[in-house]
Design a protein around this motif. Structure first.
Motif, PDB file in Angstrom:
ATOM      1  N   LYS A 292      40.788  38.833  39.734  1.00  0.00           N
ATOM      2  CA  LYS A 292      41.987  39.419  40.337  1.00  0.00           C
ATOM      3  C   LYS A 292      41.491  40.440  41.347  1.00  0.00           C
ATOM      4  O   LYS A 292      40.596  41.237  41.032  1.00  0.00           O
ATOM      5  CB  LYS A 292      42.876  40.105  39.293  1.00  0.00           C
ATOM      6  CG  LYS A 292      43.498  39.167  38.283  1.00  0.00           C
ATOM      7  CD  LYS A 292      44.613  38.324  38.885  1.00  0.00           C
ATOM      8  CE  LYS A 292      45.186  37.372  37.837  1.00  0.00           C
ATOM      9  NZ  LYS A 292      46.087  36.371  38.463  1.00  0.00           N
ATOM     10  N   LYS A 326      44.562  37.485  45.152  1.00  0.00           N
ATOM     11  CA  LYS A 326      44.882  37.338  43.728  1.00  0.00           C
ATOM     12  C   LYS A 326      45.389  38.668  43.189  1.00  0.00           C
ATOM     13  O   LYS A 326      44.623  39.610  43.032  1.00  0.00           O
ATOM     14  CB  LYS A 326      43.645  36.877  42.965  1.00  0.00           C
ATOM     15  CG  LYS A 326      43.274  35.448  43.316  1.00  0.00           C
ATOM     16  CD  LYS A 326      41.960  35.073  42.651  1.00  0.00           C
ATOM     17  CE  LYS A 326      41.243  34.019  43.451  1.00  0.00           C
ATOM     18  NZ  LYS A 326      39.782  34.257  43.509  1.00  0.00           N
ATOM     19  N   ILE A 328      47.887  41.004  40.437  1.00  0.00           N
ATOM     20  CA  ILE A 328      48.503  41.065  39.113  1.00  0.00           C
ATOM     21  C   ILE A 328      49.266  42.387  39.000  1.00  0.00           C
ATOM     22  O   ILE A 328      48.827  43.406  39.546  1.00  0.00           O
ATOM     23  CB  ILE A 328      47.425  40.933  38.000  1.00  0.00           C
ATOM     24  CG1 ILE A 328      48.063  40.876  36.616  1.00  0.00           C
ATOM     25  CG2 ILE A 328      46.393  42.044  38.071  1.00  0.00           C
ATOM     26  CD1 ILE A 328      47.070  40.533  35.507  1.00  0.00           C
ATOM     27  N   VAL A 348      38.557  45.150  38.850  1.00  0.00           N
ATOM     28  CA  VAL A 348      39.482  44.740  39.923  1.00  0.00           C
ATOM     29  C   VAL A 348      39.227  45.629  41.148  1.00  0.00           C
ATOM     30  O   VAL A 348      39.273  46.850  41.037  1.00  0.00           O
ATOM     31  CB  VAL A 348      40.946  44.835  39.454  1.00  0.00           C
ATOM     32  CG1 VAL A 348      41.898  44.521  40.602  1.00  0.00           C
ATOM     33  CG2 VAL A 348      41.178  43.870  38.302  1.00  0.00           C
TER      34      VAL A 348
END
Lengths: 490, 490
Positions: A292, A326, A328, A348
């Motif tokens: 992510k 990506k 989240i 991340v």
């Protein structure tokens, strides 16, 4: 997701080994609780990074016109025995002897590296010089080697695997491939994974047993040990002679083929990423390799603004996802501080914080994983800012790795110097050495014994450093013919 | 490339089995000369098609938010024994007992399907209902099963593997996943690979041993045998209970989780492509799955025009490659007729012929693999024409497959009818049947024995056909409760 309430409890600089083990378990890269020694579970978070490594390698070798293929993982006992003089792997080989409760009529072996599987079959495929060159690769997740001591991503009894096996009419073509393999290492290991390394030609006593020459990119891990990231072998006509791989030339005369094979260590590259880039908070990975890339964390103080914040986040999330990053959103009921730690542990690259103030100002706050730097930008500029921050993050990762690697080679003239330096130094030690041919092996053995495991990595490739006529071998004091690098290895 | 001077020497309709074996060897899909029974070499031409199948499957399951993961291929004896009551696989299991010349302290097993590897570890990962759903897949090239009789892409002791393993809070979510698995089969097997199938709910005696229900897409191969292309299982809470996979619910009470697993047969899909689409000349594959999509063949009569033709071809090749089609020029010194046969054997969808006439007219001639149809078009229109021809080729492949599959189910009312029809019929036979629960097993066994291997595939899913009250079980003559399909299987 399984919650890890605590981050890593040791500092990387204080206890690298424990830090490495904790990071792998806590950032859910692998699970070592499978129950058979040396067999690990690749958890999704870690396996996504490994898939990226495979993807980059496949792209490079396919650009060089290698075709994918897949050979069995099993080897006939007969083929294995034929190779024994070339590569004496037998203690590393697992034997499958039974099926169900019955003994197999013919047992078969499981082993790493494909020569014994592949080359008997290659001998059936090529008849004419026109059938060559043949360039192919195997990208497989599983290969076996019996190991006594095991470590996730460094040494396993089952591990990730990638290798090319090429066949040529001439030695020149084979040597050109070695250069292309070096280019693959540059592209994937240096440019994508941001791991600095030196490229060595291994000494005669440490090359792959069936090879004329072995070349390897080596890096140094934070504990000072050498991590061999790949190896490429000029196999000459050795295996062609052992397995009778011949083609007819222009004059219809049979000749042996020339071969190379190249094996980047998928696990070893992963280990380097974890160990070299990571910090006390956890994992750090290059932007494009992150499972992510952006995590959005709502900062909610009062319930009445919660809905506004979440609606605003939905718009931001959509925008970022649409730009193919990506992303989240962590909308769990944990506290923001807990979430910050959690996603830092998981590496991340960028964290976006959105609270009532950001909503009111139509802005977002972006924090960078590497140095924690925070920037507040207009929501309309978010994609531009993510790209900018990603570039800066990658540049910081590379500079940091480089800083620890470059200028980290120390010079020594004598064995005593080497011993002294090795006590505290975490890098290569450069020494004058008598010879990297077979006649230097004795000095290498003395050095290894005296330094508790110091290895001669070899000479720099493609341009070995020049010795001066005053340089004497650090061990035997004879005239030095080479400048070589020393490091302990895994 | 290794030359195969002769094409396939039997007709598919006359001797399917021999045709299938010759095609696999001669189109270089696999090499069976590896030397250990049931272990085949995946040659580049065949493996590129298999890679496409993997690519399509991965894309579908990732779109459904499955994450990639990788478990060891080995299983602890202890975990295996625990599962024994659920899935009695033991005769299919290989045992690794030795390393080098030494016996291992603890032997380990190699086996297909991941339940015994995965679920003991899943029991460590999930604590709260908030950790679910968890959806993950393994896409791996190698898995083992001890088999007595083996056949490339149909049954091997080492074979290609793909499976998802999912964990849910509720049975409803699990059942929704089963529907998504059906969608994956539709997308990949039907739409991409152009293989028609029926979706069955397997009878109670033929479901996966640890499952509450098993669902499978089955097709019919040219020899009339059923090819099970995938299976998806509603595991209920069976494995959760066996391996103690529990989470706390909203009230902090421990509950067992619900699970599904889905295993598309990568090899089985490959076998269906080869067997169903191929013809007497060789391989036929859907356009997007072809390792090379266009082959350009120079037609040179006189040397003086050779250079012109080759220059013209270079321009055409560049144009096609730039449009991202996989193109190859066959400039070997074989005769055009030889080349035509060669590339038809290898199943290249489109052949472009370029001779002096094409050069003079600034045209190219395109021949289609499926029906040999030839079209001559202006070189400027080539990309448009390739797209058009590709569409037509795919449509012909699908129609041809469908023609042989649809309307190919015969009805029977009695066991005698089934026996009679089965002698010549190559498709499903539909019969009224007493029960697909355990109490129908005796009739299924009688049917199998009387028909030398006819299996009850199950009832159509999701909509089973309705029996009328006059329908009697074809075997026991009791009132039929189901309409089921019968076929022999591999």
């Amino acid at each position: 997701m399984e919650k890890e309430e605590k981050g890593i409890t040791v500092k990387k600089a204080d206890d690298f080994s424990e830090w490495y083990s904790q990071l792998i378990q806590k950032a859910q890269l692998a699970d070592v609780r499978f129950g058979i020694q040396g067999f690990i579970v690749h958890r999704p978070w870690g396996f996504k990074i490994i898939k990226k490594i495979y993807e980059y390698l496949e792209e490079e070798v396919e650009n060089q016109e290698h075709d994918p293929m897949l050979f069995p993982i099993a080897v006939k006992e007969e083929s294995l025995m034929k190779e024994k003089e070339h590569a004496g792997f037998s203690p590393e080989v697992f034997w499958v002897t039974h099926a169900g409760s019955k003994k197999l009529e013919e047992r078969f072996a499981l082993r790493p590296t494909g020569e014994t599987q592949i080359y008997p079959v290659y001998s059936l495929w090529f008849r004419s010089h026109k059938d060559l060159p043949f360039k192919a690769y195997q990208s497989r997740h599983t290969v076996f080697r019996n190991e006594m001591t095991t470590r996730p991503f460094l040494r396993g009894r089952e591990f990730a695997f990638f290798e090319t096996h090429n066949v040529y009419n001439t030695h020149k073509e084979a040597l050109d491939q070695i250069k292309l393999d070096l280019k693959t290492c540059d592209e994937v290991i240096r440019k994508k994974a941001k791991i600095p390394f030196l490229y060595f030609k291994r000494p005669a006593w440490d090359k792959f047993k069936g090879a004329d020459n072995t070349f390897t990119p080596d890096t140094i891990m934070p504990d000072g040990k050498r991590n061999q990231l790949a190896s490429t072998h000029d196999l000459g006509t050795n295996f062609a002679e052992a397995y009778d791989i011949r083609v007819t030339d222009e004059k219809e005369k049979k000749k042996y083929v020339w071969q190379t094979c190249f094996g980047p260590g998928v696990w070893r590259i992963m280990a380097a990423i974890i160990a070299i880039h990571g910090d006390d908070k956890g994992l750090i990975v290059p932007f494009d390799m992150a499972p992510k890339q952006v995590v959005i964390i709502p900062i909610i103080f009062k319930n009445k603004t919660a809905k506004e914040v979440m609606n605003y986040i939905k718009i931001i999330e959509k925008k970022i996802a649409k730009a193919d990053f990506k992303v989240i959103v962590d909308s769990s009921d944990n506290k923001p501080g807990f979430k910050f730690n959690h996603w830092e542990l998981f590496g991340v690259p960028l964290r976006i914080e959105v609270g009532p103030k950001e909503v009111a100002d139509k802005k977002v706050t972006i924090a960078r994983r590497t140095d924690g730097n925070k920037t507040t930008v207009k929501a309309t500029d978010i994609i531009k800012e993510i790209k900018k921050q990603a570039k800066e993050l990658d540049s910081q990762i590379w500079k940091n790795a480089q800083k620890n690697f470059d200028h980290n080679t120390r010079d020594a003239k004598t064995l005593d110097d080497v011993k002294k330096i090795m006590k505290t130094h975490r890098g290569f030690i450069r020494i004058p050495f008598c010879s990297v041919d077979k006649d230097g092996e004795e000095c290498a053995e003395i050095l290894k014994a005296e330094t508790q495991g110091g290895n001669i990595c070899g000479t720099l490739y493609p341009k070995p450093e020049q010795v001066s006529k005053n340089d004497k071998c650090a061990v035997c004091k004879k005239q030095a013919k080479e400048i070589v690098y020393v490091a302990k290895s895994y």
